[in-house]
Design an enzyme around this catalytic site. Structure first.
Site, short mmCIF file in Angstrom:
data_model
loop_
_atom_site.label_atom_id
_atom_site.label_comp_id
_atom_site.label_asym_id
_atom_site.label_seq_id
_atom_site.Cartn_x
_atom_site.Cartn_y
_atom_site.Cartn_z
N ASP A 1 111.22 -11.91 16.76
CA ASP A 1 112.39 -11.25 17.32
C ASP A 1 113.70 -11.99 17.07
OD1 ASP A 1 111.30 -13.01 19.11
OD2 ASP A 1 111.69 -11.81 20.88
N GLU B 1 102.40 -18.20 9.46
CA GLU B 1 103.55 -18.93 8.91
C GLU B 1 103.14 -20.05 7.96
OE1 GLU B 1 103.18 -18.23 12.16
OE2 GLU B 1 104.92 -17.05 12.78
N HIS C 1 111.75 -17.20 25.75
CA HIS C 1 110.40 -17.46 25.24
C HIS C 1 110.46 -18.28 23.95
CE1 HIS C 1 111.90 -13.67 23.62
NE2 HIS C 1 111.10 -13.80 22.58
N HIS C 2 109.46 -19.10 23.74
CA HIS C 2 109.32 -20.08 22.66
C HIS C 2 110.11 -21.38 22.92
CE1 HIS C 2 107.96 -16.48 20.71
NE2 HIS C 2 108.98 -16.23 19.95
N GLY D 1 97.54 -32.85 -0.90
CA GLY D 1 96.12 -32.60 -0.62
C GLY D 1 95.81 -31.94 0.70
N ASP E 1 84.50 -23.39 -0.06
CA ASP E 1 84.28 -22.72 1.22
C ASP E 1 84.99 -23.44 2.37
OD1 ASP E 1 82.55 -24.88 0.97
OD2 ASP E 1 80.83 -23.87 1.89
N ASN F 1 79.35 -24.42 -0.95
CA ASN F 1 78.41 -25.56 -0.89
C ASN F 1 78.26 -26.06 0.54
OD1 ASN F 1 80.88 -26.72 -0.70
ND2 ASN F 1 80.68 -28.08 -2.45
N GLY G 1 80.10 -26.48 3.25
CA GLY G 1 80.94 -27.38 4.03
C GLY G 1 81.80 -28.30 3.21
N GLU H 1 84.04 -34.81 1.97
CA GLU H 1 83.88 -35.67 3.15
C GLU H 1 82.47 -36.21 3.29
OE1 GLU H 1 87.45 -33.68 5.75
OE2 GLU H 1 85.42 -33.68 6.56
#
Lengths: 608, 608
Positions: free
Chosen positions: A28, A51, A115-116, A413, A459, A486, A488, A492
């Site tokens: 708004d 966003e 608001h916000h 990254g 994924d 794969n 996950g 990591e």
């Protein structure tokens, strides 16, 4: 005197510099000035699903068009959600303009609990303050008299710095009017250059080249961020010495150029590449980004006594600093200053034949098999978008045909970037192609066939921003999306916690993604590859060669498999202990000894 | 001396204060200390699909448990993505601990170009700086000697301030050790109170009440944020005067209490409510948040000469300020100080019979029909989660059964919050219920039936964070999700640009959402309501009464229809001109004249 609203003025200015698409999410405090987008000839709105995705889309758009990606958010909730996408542009020097529709000036000066806002006497500038470290300039608009010049100033800064700038525009101010004649003065977006220093730098570089017996070039990302790729190509051709690229500089200059050797990724390079690089007695870097992920954990160690760095704003020649240059004009001047016949006659380097992966006979899709498939799948005019993760390690290991653009967010990254970035990239690609032929096709190699935008993601990464596939479908974009399933976060797993549940993700059945977003032909546009045979059949399908709609290819890969470059980099960085970990957990060791046989300096990088 | 890692220390401390779940997204700068979560008895990890969703989930968890919602992100990319969720907790005073795994201290002090950093000599604290305005305290850990005390300090601040705090923990530091005996000293999380001021304040309040002929109570959100709902209920009962709530204070005290009147939403209240409120000669507010969205655009105008504000940290009585109080203990002391027989004998207010909506005979689902259905659908023990948008305007207009908790982000109003918040809310609900009966059931009203978490969201809002439905499915959460499909941002259409394309969203076929995330029984768990009859049948289904799995109900509503409260608030705020706009665009005018017939002060709110 003819007048236009400040909102309209801003859009007209952006249109003048070549922007054709504005991304964002309405709210708004920006709705009213969104209306004026539709008043500007040739400017369109593409709304995003959130966003952060809007920022990523703008990032992708900017990378291809070489001009600012612009997106709009609303006060507080919107602008903060986008900040990580903005920081990515800051890190990777991507031109971006973040336009924030703020509360009205009266709301702000009265500290109203709108608001916000935050607190019982809110400072509506709190969010502006949060974003200070993440921009090169900001137009904090408050006064209609100075606002147009402020807008002009930050658009210029966006170009000059090649990075994010902000425009904060209180809602009421956006509706105030300015003379439309202000648009008659063209924006000056050219960088400031000190001609004397630049001349001195060029002279010193040519001298260094003349003194060298075996110079090489290393092309990197900042070349294209500062729109200097054509000049770099000209230099490559004129010098005719072996040239390499860093991961982030991949395909900035065509890999089909005669003297191209490969991706020099420090110690973790395709066999033969590093050895060729080490023959040099002078390394000329162009737009270099020596980040860990762009140098195999800092293992591309340059001897500064035999290095020339041509950076965006300065040149460093064997340690001597030449400030106030500008990479695009410097490269052009340098190419012109070189003798028309190459001074060096270094033979084209020959690399050893490719190694044979230990898992070559597997029927399932191995990473050693997967990545090279893209060499033949890609064709001139294509843009390849690689996501952070095993994908980007895999894609940096193959050679591209001519006229391929490659985009990935290798230094920053942020996983999730690639999917929304692809939206912006494909829109930018279409806009550029329209310019080339005027009929929606390009004419690469005389064929009337469009280039494609090809996204390769994982994924784990796709999950963060998956809804932007919907925006692509709604916009009718015909991109080809590969998702590596794969189970996950494999990167990591290789670093820590191979079997820990925190490296699992939400199981996802990708065949339902297209119908979720009302794809016009989901059954013919989803393709599942679990074996090498299936993959080959899919890659040969006409739907992928000339997509009638967005195509989604799910590629199932074992969760303990990865690109050898990633395994090698971790094995190199982490030393013996980490190699034991990877072996014990059962990760695939594609070439044995984690591909470290040709590594000259093993052992962990010293961070302490 | 027994030792534990700093990471483990942090988790043990959080477990000691009652935290049972840690949310977040893993990253290479937090993986190692995620491991120690699994070493702590009774603590579990729930990974989210992205970091913003993690922050929202932690927010939801905190609201229900009354203690910090904790989540983990990684350096830069992760922490920035979450900032908007943190700002929401700052605005709405929700206890939240954001734990950021940072680069190692050596990487930081050497300004290393580690991925996720910015620039060629990066300041790794740049992100920390960005979040300064969005927290009450931060433990910026650097030294193992002071780290445990710093962690203790910010946990305390989180409770005392009831808002977000940060813990920045360099990866290498997390693995250093501290004496486990430090855990033997209990954390002091009680607020600081000045007993003398508090006594004076209580005395002055009782005097003001005694002087008043017609006092009323207005209960608001900060009561529950500071864990004072039981004390507020005690006060309501003891005073026995008419009590009201603000939107944000809805259901903090049961709406089945004898003297409950309704939601006093300034000029835009259910007929009769405002009139009852205006009979007062003294208004006692509890935990009041006078934001625009909590006061119908500031139309609940209190005469400070006849107001008592019991705020979290102070009391204001007819303009006189009593600092250094604490709402929970003050309310308890006040209730105790009151005479056991109520001093006032105001009859229970009687509201006029409900108005008849003009669209009552429609067969399709109107908003005037939809919201009241939730009164009968809800049952004791349920938690209702309302998303920003028409939903929250609709849900604030109905009366709840007893023992309902209602959560919405009404002041901060970040669309997308509700879906991930529901994940945290349902996990928290389960944890609390386990405590009640110890067998996975609760015992509300003697029945062995669990309460449910019921999410009501809109298509526009859900799009931002839709992937968190996947996390709920993976976790086996049996929530009931209603999504109002009205083709976009209806709130925004009513404000500006009714037919503009920027208010459209990506068309979504929700029946594919459950199979996308491998729901165990998608066909029996998805329900589509396009008519009132269909809606009635769905609401009566046993799957919704006692969900075997997550249930998804798509409710199709016309895009020009909205809750009358929203239309009325906009008609009130925007004046004649905006009423003409809404009429011209064809928005549904539920009760005629935009429901403004009983508004005493019409016309736009003065913001200039």
């Amino acid at each position: 005197m003819s007048k236009i609203t400040l909102g309209r003025y801003m859009w007209e200015r952006l249109r003048q510099i070549g922007v054709e698409t504005i991304f964002g999410v309405p709210g708004d405090f920006n709705l009213q000035f969104l209306d004026s987008i539709f008043q500007v000839e040739g400017l369109k709105w593409v709304g995003n699903q959130n966003e952060l995705n809007a920022a990523y889309a703008a990032d992708g758009y900017a990378r291809i068009k070489g001009l600012p990606g612009c997106f709009v958010t609303t006060h507080g909730v919107g602008e903060l959600s986008a900040l990580n996408g903005v920081a990515g542009a800051m890190c990777e020097r991507v031109k971006m303009i973040h336009i924030v529709g703020q509360t009205t000036r009266a709301m702000q000066s009265n500290h109203m609990m709108i608001h916000h806002s935050i607190g019982s006497k809110p400072d509506h500038q709190q969010y502006n303050k949060a974003s200070v470290p993440l921009r090169f300039a900001a137009a904090e608009l408050w006064d209609i008299k100075t606002a147009p010049a402020e807008i002009d100033r930050v658009i210029r800064e966006c170009f000059v710095q090649s990075g994010p700038v902000y425009i904060f525009i209180p809602l009421d101010l956006s509706a105030e009017e300015v003379p439309s004649s202000l648009l008659d003065t063209p924006l000056d977006i050219s960088p400031t250059v000190d001609p004397a220093t630049q001349e001195a730098a060029v002279k010193a570089i040519t001298q260094a080249l003349a003194d060298s017996k075996h110079p090489i070039l290393l092309v990197d990302a900042l070349v294209k961020r500062f729109n200097a790729a054509p000049e770099a190509r000209e230099l490559v051709r004129k010098l005719n010495v072996p040239f390499f690229c860093a991961n982030m500089g991949k395909a900035v200059v065509d890999e089909t150029e005669e003297m191209y050797v490969g991706v020099w990724n420090g110690e973790i390079s395709t066999p033969g590449v590093k050895e060729e690089a080490k023959k040099a007695d002078l390394v000329v870097t162009l737009g270099y980004v020596p980040a860990d992920t762009n140098s195999a954990s800092f293992s591309r160690k340059l001897d500064e006594g035999m290095a020339v760095h041509i950076n965006p704003f300065d040149v460093v020649i064997k340690g001597t600093h030449y400030p106030n240059t500008s990479i695009k004009s410097l490269l052009a001047t340098l190419a012109k200053a070189l003798p028309s016949t190459p001074q060096h006659t270094i033979p084209k380097p020959q690399l050893p034949p490719p190694r044979v992966p230990k898992d070559k006979d597997a029927k399932h899709i191995t990473q050693s098999h997967l990545w090279p498939q893209f060499t033949s799948f890609l064709r001139p005019g294509d843009i390849l978008v690689g996501e952070t993760g095993t994908t980007v390690f895999g894609l940096c290991d193959i050679t591209f045909p001519s006229d391929i653009r490659f985009e990935a967010q290798i230094y920053y990254g942020s996983i999730g970037w690639a999917t929304p970035a692809t939206l912006g990239i494909e829109i930018a690609r279409q806009e550029l192609e329209r310019k080339v032929n005027g009929d929606g096709t390009n004419g690469v190699n005389g064929e009337k066939k469009e280039g494609r935008t090809v996204l390769v993601t994982g994924d784990g990464s796709m999950a963060l921003t998956i809804q932007e596939v919907g925006t692509m479908i709604k916009a009718g974009l015909k991109v080809v999306v590969f998702v590596i399933n794969n189970e996950g976060y494999t990167v990591e797993r290789m670093i820590w916690g191979a079997q820990q549940t925190y490296n699992d993700i939400v199981p996802t059945s990708y065949q339902h993604l297209l119908p979720l977003y009302q794809h016009p032909s989901p059954s013919t546009s989803f393709h599942l590859a679990t074996t090498k045979t299936e993959l080959a059949a899919i890659l040969a399908k006409p739907e992928l060669a000339d997509p009638p709609h967005l195509q989604l290819v799910e590629v199932v890969v074992d969760k303990m498999d990865t690109a050898w470059r990633l395994a090698s980099q971790l094995a190199y960085r982490g030393g013996e202990k980490h190699r034991e970990y990877m072996a014990k957990e059962g990760f695939v060791d594609t070439y044995g000894n984690w591909g470290l046989d040709s590594v000259t300096e093993t052992g962990g990088v010293k961070w302490h």
